[in-house]
Design an enzyme around this catalytic site. Structure first.
Site, mmCIF file in Angstrom:
data_model
loop_
_atom_site.group_PDB
_atom_site.id
_atom_site.type_symbol
_atom_site.label_atom_id
_atom_site.label_comp_id
_atom_site.label_asym_id
_atom_site.label_seq_id
_atom_site.Cartn_x
_atom_site.Cartn_y
_atom_site.Cartn_z
ATOM 1 N N GLY A 13 -5.416 17.233 -42.336
ATOM 2 C CA GLY A 13 -6.714 16.876 -41.770
ATOM 3 C C GLY A 13 -6.578 16.375 -40.346
ATOM 4 O O GLY A 13 -5.552 16.514 -39.679
ATOM 5 N N SER A 14 -7.640 15.734 -39.855
ATOM 6 C CA SER A 14 -7.680 15.302 -38.456
ATOM 7 C C SER A 14 -6.798 14.093 -38.175
ATOM 8 O O SER A 14 -6.567 13.768 -37.011
ATOM 9 C CB SER A 14 -9.121 14.984 -38.064
ATOM 10 O OG SER A 14 -9.883 16.162 -38.077
ATOM 11 N N THR A 15 -6.299 13.429 -39.194
ATOM 12 C CA THR A 15 -5.460 12.255 -38.941
ATOM 13 C C THR A 15 -4.150 12.629 -38.270
ATOM 14 O O THR A 15 -3.489 11.787 -37.678
ATOM 15 C CB THR A 15 -5.166 11.509 -40.255
ATOM 16 O OG1 THR A 15 -4.559 12.427 -41.177
ATOM 17 C CG2 THR A 15 -6.433 10.934 -40.852
ATOM 18 N N ILE A 16 -3.768 13.883 -38.326
ATOM 19 C CA ILE A 16 -2.526 14.320 -37.708
ATOM 20 C C ILE A 16 -2.675 14.547 -36.203
ATOM 21 O O ILE A 16 -1.703 14.501 -35.452
ATOM 22 C CB ILE A 16 -1.991 15.598 -38.419
ATOM 23 C CG1 ILE A 16 -0.533 15.892 -38.062
ATOM 24 C CG2 ILE A 16 -2.825 16.812 -38.073
ATOM 25 C CD1 ILE A 16 0.447 15.035 -38.756
ATOM 26 N N LYS A 17 -3.899 14.749 -35.734
ATOM 27 C CA LYS A 17 -4.118 15.099 -34.327
ATOM 28 C C LYS A 17 -3.615 14.036 -33.339
ATOM 29 O O LYS A 17 -2.966 14.384 -32.345
ATOM 30 C CB LYS A 17 -5.596 15.407 -34.091
ATOM 31 C CG LYS A 17 -6.028 16.701 -34.757
ATOM 32 C CD LYS A 17 -7.516 16.942 -34.586
ATOM 33 C CE LYS A 17 -7.931 18.200 -35.347
ATOM 34 N NZ LYS A 17 -9.377 18.393 -35.315
#
Length: 190
Positions: free
Chosen positions: A176-180
């Site tokens: 998800g976006s937490t990796i960005k």
């Protein structure tokens, strides 16, 4: 006092938080034939249980300890006359985990309140210690300690919700976006 009757005291593992810690701690169960071939028969003599999954399995060697024994002199009826030699058992090591019972219960309650299947893993950012590891739906680990009935096991195995599946460790989920932000920081650094 009663010929032919022996009292055999035995310790039994009990998981007071049942399903809340089932996937994190795991459980012990009867030693099966495959495990019997892999373990040292001397150090497991008189032992009937072994760690099956989770912390119980991973730290089995440290938690197991050493068995004790005694050589005794008996009469023809098998009554002990005297103890010739005695070696006391050595308890297994104490294990301190980072798991936080309140956080574990909070995460479990949050997941079960929705009725959805899911997982929560909370880590201590400073030490990397696991503060909570929850997978729902779960199961009561106490069912496995003395040997689970085939009826209970069938219910768990055949359940549409797969309570035996540890979603926190075995599930494959996109980050998800937490990796960005992590990728952005890595890009800026390099």
């Amino acid at each position: 006092r009663l010929p032919g009757v022996d009292v055999d005291a035995q310790l039994v593992r009990h998981y007071p938080h049942g399903e809340i810690f089932a996937h994190a701690l795991g459980y012990v169960g009867k030693i099966n034939e495959r495990e019997l071939l892999e373990i040292d028969p001397v150090s497991y003599s008189g032992t009937y249980e072994i760690g099956k999954i989770g912390v119980e399995k991973f730290y089995e060697e440290a938690l197991h300890g050493e068995v004790g024994y005694q050589n005794v002199e008996t009469n023809a009826r098998g009554r002990v006359l005297r103890v010739l030699e005695r070696t006391d058992p050595v308890p297994g090591a104490d294990l301190t985990l980072n798991l936080d019972a309140r956080l574990q219960k909070t995460a479990h309650d949050a997941l079960t309140s929705t009725g959805e299947r899911g997982a929560v893993v909370a880590l201590d950012a400073k030490t990397g210690g696991v503060l909570a590891l929850v997978s729902t739906p779960s199961f009561d680990a106490n069912l496995f300690v003395n040997g689970i009935s085939s009826k209970d096991y069938s219910e768990l195995r055949d359940s549409h919700d797969l309570p035996l599946f540890n979603r926190a460790l075995q599930g494959q989920y996109p980050p998800g976006s937490t990796i960005k932000p992590i990728l952005g920081m890595a890009g800026l650094h390099y």
